[in-house]
Scaffold this active site. Structure first.
Site, PDB file in Angstrom:
ATOM      1  N   PHE A 189       0.811  -1.226   0.000  1.00 57.49           N
ATOM      2  CA  PHE A 189       0.000   0.000   0.000  1.00 57.49           C
ATOM      3  C   PHE A 189       0.841   1.272   0.000  1.00 57.49           C
ATOM      4  CE2 PHE A 189      -2.523  -3.411   1.866  1.00 57.49           C
ATOM      5  CZ  PHE A 189      -3.678  -3.344   1.099  1.00 57.49           C
ATOM      6  N   PHE A 218      -7.292  12.633   0.493  1.00 53.88           N
ATOM      7  CA  PHE A 218      -7.723  12.286  -0.870  1.00 53.88           C
ATOM      8  C   PHE A 218      -8.971  13.042  -1.317  1.00 53.88           C
ATOM      9  CE2 PHE A 218      -4.901   9.175  -2.751  1.00 53.88           C
ATOM     10  CZ  PHE A 218      -3.995   9.094  -1.710  1.00 53.88           C
ATOM     11  N   CYS A 233      -0.652   3.241 -10.874  1.00 59.67           N
ATOM     12  CA  CYS A 233      -1.503   2.345 -10.083  1.00 59.67           C
ATOM     13  C   CYS A 233      -2.994   2.609 -10.203  1.00 59.67           C
ATOM     14  CB  CYS A 233      -1.047   2.384  -8.639  1.00 59.67           C
ATOM     15  SG  CYS A 233       0.622   1.730  -8.533  1.00 59.67           S
TER      16      CYS A 233
HETATM   17  P1  NAD Z   1       8.257  -1.210 -11.775  1.00 58.62           P
HETATM   18  O1  NAD Z   1       7.874  -1.199 -13.197  1.00 58.62           O
HETATM   19  O2  NAD Z   1       8.833   0.009 -11.158  1.00 58.62           O
HETATM   20  O3  NAD Z   1       9.310  -2.390 -11.515  1.00 58.62           O
HETATM   21  C1  NAD Z   1       9.116  -3.690 -11.970  1.00 58.62           C
HETATM   22  C2  NAD Z   1      10.500  -4.334 -12.114  1.00 58.62           C
HETATM   23  O4  NAD Z   1      10.315  -5.724 -12.399  1.00 58.62           O
HETATM   24  C3  NAD Z   1      11.337  -3.765 -13.249  1.00 58.62           C
HETATM   25  O5  NAD Z   1      12.600  -3.370 -12.775  1.00 58.62           O
HETATM   26  C4  NAD Z   1      11.462  -4.940 -14.241  1.00 58.62           C
HETATM   27  O6  NAD Z   1      12.699  -4.962 -14.941  1.00 58.62           O
HETATM   28  C5  NAD Z   1      11.340  -6.116 -13.313  1.00 58.62           C
HETATM   29  N1  NAD Z   1      10.973  -7.391 -13.951  1.00 58.62           N
HETATM   30  C6  NAD Z   1      10.065  -7.602 -14.941  1.00 58.62           C
HETATM   31  N2  NAD Z   1       9.999  -8.919 -15.245  1.00 58.62           N
HETATM   32  C7  NAD Z   1      10.877  -9.546 -14.424  1.00 58.62           C
HETATM   33  C8  NAD Z   1      11.248 -10.896 -14.233  1.00 58.62           C
HETATM   34  N3  NAD Z   1      10.680 -11.878 -14.957  1.00 58.62           N
HETATM   35  N4  NAD Z   1      12.181 -11.194 -13.312  1.00 58.62           N
HETATM   36  C9  NAD Z   1      12.776 -10.215 -12.576  1.00 58.62           C
HETATM   37  N5  NAD Z   1      12.450  -8.921 -12.710  1.00 58.62           N
HETATM   38  C10 NAD Z   1      11.515  -8.581 -13.615  1.00 58.62           C
HETATM   39  O7  NAD Z   1       6.957  -1.675 -10.972  1.00 58.62           O
HETATM   40  P2  NAD Z   1       6.396  -1.096  -9.590  1.00 58.62           P
HETATM   41  O8  NAD Z   1       5.847   0.267  -9.778  1.00 58.62           O
HETATM   42  O9  NAD Z   1       7.383  -1.369  -8.533  1.00 58.62           O
HETATM   43  O10 NAD Z   1       5.122  -2.058  -9.381  1.00 58.62           O
HETATM   44  C11 NAD Z   1       5.276  -3.423  -9.130  1.00 58.62           C
HETATM   45  C12 NAD Z   1       3.936  -3.983  -8.676  1.00 58.62           C
HETATM   46  O11 NAD Z   1       3.585  -3.421  -7.410  1.00 58.62           O
HETATM   47  C13 NAD Z   1       2.767  -3.666  -9.600  1.00 58.62           C
HETATM   48  O12 NAD Z   1       1.879  -4.755  -9.592  1.00 58.62           O
HETATM   49  C14 NAD Z   1       2.118  -2.461  -8.947  1.00 58.62           C
HETATM   50  O13 NAD Z   1       0.745  -2.363  -9.247  1.00 58.62           O
HETATM   51  C15 NAD Z   1       2.316  -2.778  -7.486  1.00 58.62           C
HETATM   52  N6  NAD Z   1       2.367  -1.598  -6.617  1.00 58.62           N
HETATM   53  C16 NAD Z   1       3.061  -0.501  -7.016  1.00 58.62           C
HETATM   54  C17 NAD Z   1       3.159   0.604  -6.172  1.00 58.62           C
HETATM   55  C18 NAD Z   1       3.889   1.847  -6.599  1.00 58.62           C
HETATM   56  O14 NAD Z   1       3.796   2.838  -5.895  1.00 58.62           O
HETATM   57  N7  NAD Z   1       4.610   1.848  -7.697  1.00 58.62           N
HETATM   58  C19 NAD Z   1       2.555   0.556  -4.905  1.00 58.62           C
HETATM   59  C20 NAD Z   1       1.867  -0.612  -4.522  1.00 58.62           C
HETATM   60  C21 NAD Z   1       1.783  -1.687  -5.390  1.00 58.62           C
HETATM   61  C1  UGA Z   2      -1.451   4.926  -4.688  1.00 59.81           C
HETATM   62  C2  UGA Z   2      -2.023   4.605  -3.299  1.00 59.81           C
HETATM   63  O1  UGA Z   2      -2.130   5.815  -2.536  1.00 59.81           O
HETATM   64  C3  UGA Z   2      -1.123   3.618  -2.553  1.00 59.81           C
HETATM   65  O2  UGA Z   2      -1.734   3.267  -1.312  1.00 59.81           O
HETATM   66  C4  UGA Z   2      -0.963   2.368  -3.419  1.00 59.81           C
HETATM   67  O3  UGA Z   2      -0.081   1.468  -2.801  1.00 59.81           O
HETATM   68  C5  UGA Z   2      -0.413   2.754  -4.776  1.00 59.81           C
HETATM   69  O4  UGA Z   2      -1.295   3.712  -5.407  1.00 59.81           O
HETATM   70  C6  UGA Z   2      -0.348   1.552  -5.660  1.00 59.81           C
HETATM   71  O5  UGA Z   2      -1.142   0.655  -5.561  1.00 59.81           O
HETATM   72  O6  UGA Z   2       0.556   1.555  -6.464  1.00 59.81           O
HETATM   73  P1  UGA Z   2       0.482   6.499  -5.629  1.00 59.81           P
HETATM   74  O7  UGA Z   2      -0.146   6.236  -6.940  1.00 59.81           O
HETATM   75  O8  UGA Z   2       1.950   6.300  -5.485  1.00 59.81           O
HETATM   76  O9  UGA Z   2      -0.188   5.558  -4.498  1.00 59.81           O
HETATM   77  O10 UGA Z   2       0.204   7.997  -5.163  1.00 59.81           O
HETATM   78  P2  UGA Z   2      -1.055   8.759  -4.525  1.00 59.81           P
HETATM   79  O11 UGA Z   2      -0.544   9.683  -3.502  1.00 59.81           O
HETATM   80  O12 UGA Z   2      -2.132   7.852  -4.115  1.00 59.81           O
HETATM   81  O13 UGA Z   2      -1.561   9.640  -5.755  1.00 59.81           O
HETATM   82  C7  UGA Z   2      -2.125   9.026  -6.888  1.00 59.81           C
HETATM   83  C8  UGA Z   2      -2.678  10.093  -7.814  1.00 59.81           C
HETATM   84  O14 UGA Z   2      -3.841  10.690  -7.256  1.00 59.81           O
HETATM   85  C9  UGA Z   2      -1.706  11.238  -8.092  1.00 59.81           C
HETATM   86  O15 UGA Z   2      -1.780  11.580  -9.463  1.00 59.81           O
HETATM   87  C10 UGA Z   2      -2.221  12.376  -7.249  1.00 59.81           C
HETATM   88  O16 UGA Z   2      -1.924  13.633  -7.771  1.00 59.81           O
HETATM   89  C11 UGA Z   2      -3.716  12.102  -7.277  1.00 59.81           C
HETATM   90  N1  UGA Z   2      -4.444  12.647  -6.105  1.00 59.81           N
HETATM   91  C12 UGA Z   2      -4.188  12.157  -4.862  1.00 59.81           C
HETATM   92  C13 UGA Z   2      -5.408  13.620  -6.300  1.00 59.81           C
HETATM   93  O17 UGA Z   2      -5.659  14.061  -7.447  1.00 59.81           O
HETATM   94  N2  UGA Z   2      -6.099  14.091  -5.212  1.00 59.81           N
HETATM   95  C14 UGA Z   2      -5.861  13.638  -3.953  1.00 59.81           C
HETATM   96  O18 UGA Z   2      -6.546  14.119  -3.017  1.00 59.81           O
HETATM   97  C15 UGA Z   2      -4.890  12.646  -3.774  1.00 59.81           C
END
Ligand code: NAD
Ligand code: UGA
Length: 464
Positions: free
Chosen positions: A157, A254, A265
């Site tokens: 999260f 939010f 996301c």
């Molecule tokens: P990202 O794109 O930043 O990173 C993914 C990484 O996985 C890359 O470095 C890629 O090279 C690597 N990869 C791809 N295939 C691979 C394989 N077969 N073996 C090893 N490495 C491999 O992704 P992210 O933003 O970290 O998101 C990852 C997951 O977590 C997604 O499902 C996303 O929805 C979830 N998530 C993301 C966030 C966020 O804030 N970015 C927050 C919560 C959950």
């Molecule tokens: C969001 C969730 O907040 C995380 O809990 C979750 O883990 C993550 O997605 C995920 O699943 O990857 P993130 O996308 O990193 O995190 O950032 P947020 O702070 O949630 O903002 C998301 C978008 O909403 C941004 O574009 C932000 O500008 C927008 N936002 C946020 C608004 O327009 N209004 C708000 O009040 C809050």
């Protein structure tokens, strides 16, 4: 102390691996991206995330955090065989809005082929409901010989820009598995964080992640809808959000109206949940509306610009902010990038600036002049669009900005500025849902700015 392998070294994997190492575990992070791993070995971060570089360095130096491209090294080190494998690869949006699981599949197959001892596969990627069962099937079919394993869902999260703090101070830890003892083993890792730990079944854990993101996206689209109504009626949505937020059942978080949500996301997760519902013959009307409102917010900024400038062809437009939110260099589904393209399609000349997302932007935007700072971006512009509320923009020299611009037209896509101040400085200012920003004769303060309730109760304007 556990031996942990983290697969996928992106925003989630790198923060997860580094945080577990910081909590005293031995962590080895694997990625297929060789350049990324080579850079990390030299201390070069693949992403911008406040505090991450120092934390990586500290744990690498302590010998608790390693990086490799070899699954075998990560999983089967005879001195430290992995107890748990955290999967943190991307799950981007597929062609029909579904989550694309190709990377998850590849990881499941490779782990199955390589791991030589019992292991817990912990899924941290955001994956459709049922994926845990699917991963378990893949692993058991692909194993060259039967090796016991369990699958646990452990959705993440964290938010980009505050990822370490979010990881280390979670509101809750969700663990889903059909194997209670595997879930409890993973729970042990999180005990130092002193957060509530909920253990449930796999599918429920997977759904908690989607429902949480969809709810937050809904809050954003809700306040944006209210903003549009505010605008028509002359009310100030910023004050409305503060007033609503005092109600503990609603909460202030939010409810920032503006350009809407972007990033890697919310857009893909709301879309994937909608797809899951549709496949089951359900009609996710609210989710559809959430997505529609979000798309309309971006278009509304273009419409405001046309209202102020007329035909945009040949007009000079400055976009301030290209990351999808402050404190990250992530430009995936960023409103600022989207707007740059929309203005280009209208024939405008676009200049842009972002404090950290310029290298990523240079890879995706063509024919946009990327500037060294805000002042270069606004120089000679007809209209400025503020798309990301970076701190740097909060303290920008607005007098200088106005002097540099050809016309004083300012569209604030994040409601960062005070309409009264902007009016006093001589801007033609448009926020989203701030009324018209017209002054009234009560001592110079414009109507949209006054809020005696929050003023008199001794709280600040953020309602804190
Ligand atoms: P990202 O794109 O930043 O990173 C993914 C990484 O996985 C890359 O470095 C890629 O090279 C690597 N990869 C791809 N295939 C691979 C394989 N077969 N073996 C090893 N490495 C491999 O992704 P992210 O933003 O970290 O998101 C990852 C997951 O977590 C997604 O499902 C996303 O929805 C979830 N998530 C993301 C966030 C966020 O804030 N970015 C927050 C919560 C959950
Ligand atoms: C969001 C969730 O907040 C995380 O809990 C979750 O883990 C993550 O997605 C995920 O699943 O990857 P993130 O996308 O990193 O995190 O950032 P947020 O702070 O949630 O903002 C998301 C978008 O909403 C941004 O574009 C932000 O500008 C927008 N936002 C946020 C608004 O327009 N209004 C708000 O009040 C809050």
């Amino acid at each position: 102390m556990k031996n942990i392998a983290v697969i996928g070294v992106g925003y989630v994997g790198l923060v997860t691996g580094t945080s577990f190492a910081d909590m005293g575990n031995r962590v080895i992070c694997v990625d297929v991206n060789e350049e990324r791993i080579a850079n990390l070995r030299q201390g070069i971060m693949p992403i911008y995330e406040p505090g991450l570089e120092e934390m990586v360095r500290r744990n690498v130096n302590a010998g608790r955090l390693l990086f490799t491209t070899s699954y075998a090294d990560a999983l089967n080190d005879p001195q430290a065989p992995a107890d748990m494998v955290f999967v943190a690869v991307g799950t981007p949006e597929g062609v029909d809005g579904e989550a694309d699981l190709r990377y998850v599949r590849s990881v499941a197959e490779t782990v199955a082929e390589i791991v030589d001892h019992p292991v817990i596969v912990v899924n941290k990627s955001t994956v459709p409901v049922g994926t845990g069962d699917w991963v378990a099937d893949i692993v058991s079919h692909k194993q060259p010989r039967p090796v016991p394993f369990s699958v646990v869902s452990n959705p993440e999260f964290l938010r980009e820009g505050s990822a370490i703090s979010d990881f280390m101070n979670p509101d809750r830890i969700i663990l889903g598995s059909l194997d209670r003892s595997a879930a409890e083993a993973v729970a042990q890792l999180y005990i130092p964080l002193r957060a509530p730990i909920m253990v449930t079944d796999l599918r429920t854990a997977e759904m908690i992640k989607y429902a949480s993101n969809a709810f937050l996206a809904t809050k954003i689209s809700f306040i944006n809808e209210i903003a549009n109504i505010c605008e028509a009626l002359g009310a100030d949505v910023k004050e409305v959000a503060i007033g609503m937020g005092y109600d503990k059942r609603i909460g202030r978080a939010f409810l920032d109206a503006g350009l809407g949500y972007g990033g890697s996301c919310f857009p893909k997760d709301v879309s994937a949940l909608t797809h899951m519902a549709n496949v089951q013959g359900k009609h996710p009307q609210m989710l559809e509306a959430v997505m529609q409102i979000n798309a309309d917010q971006r278009r509304s900024v273009l419409l405001k610009a046309r209202e102020l400038c007329g035909d945009l062809s040949g007009k000079n437009v400055a976009i301030l902010g290209l990351a999808f939110k402050p404190n990250t260099d992530d430009i995936r589904d960023s409103p600022g990038i989207d707007l740059a393209r929309m203005f280009q399609e209208q024939g405008a000349n676009v200049k842009a600036y972002d404090p950290v997302a310029m290298p990523n932007t240079a890879r995706v935007l063509k024919d946009v002049k990327l500037c060294a700072d805000s002042y270069e971006a606004v120089d000679g512009c007809d209209v400025v669009i503020l798309a990301t509320e970076w701190n740097e923009f909060k303290n920008i020299d607005l007098v200088r900005v106005k002097k540099l611009m050809k016309l004083p037209l300012f569209i604030d896509g994040r409601n960062l500025y005070d309409p009264a101040t902007m009016y006093d400085l001589g801007f033609v200012y448009r926020g989203l849902g701030r009324g018209y920003g017209k002054p009234v004769t009560n001592g110079g303060a414009p109507q949209t700015w006054q809020s005696w309730g929050s003023w008199n109760s001794g709280v600040n304007r953020e309602g804190k």
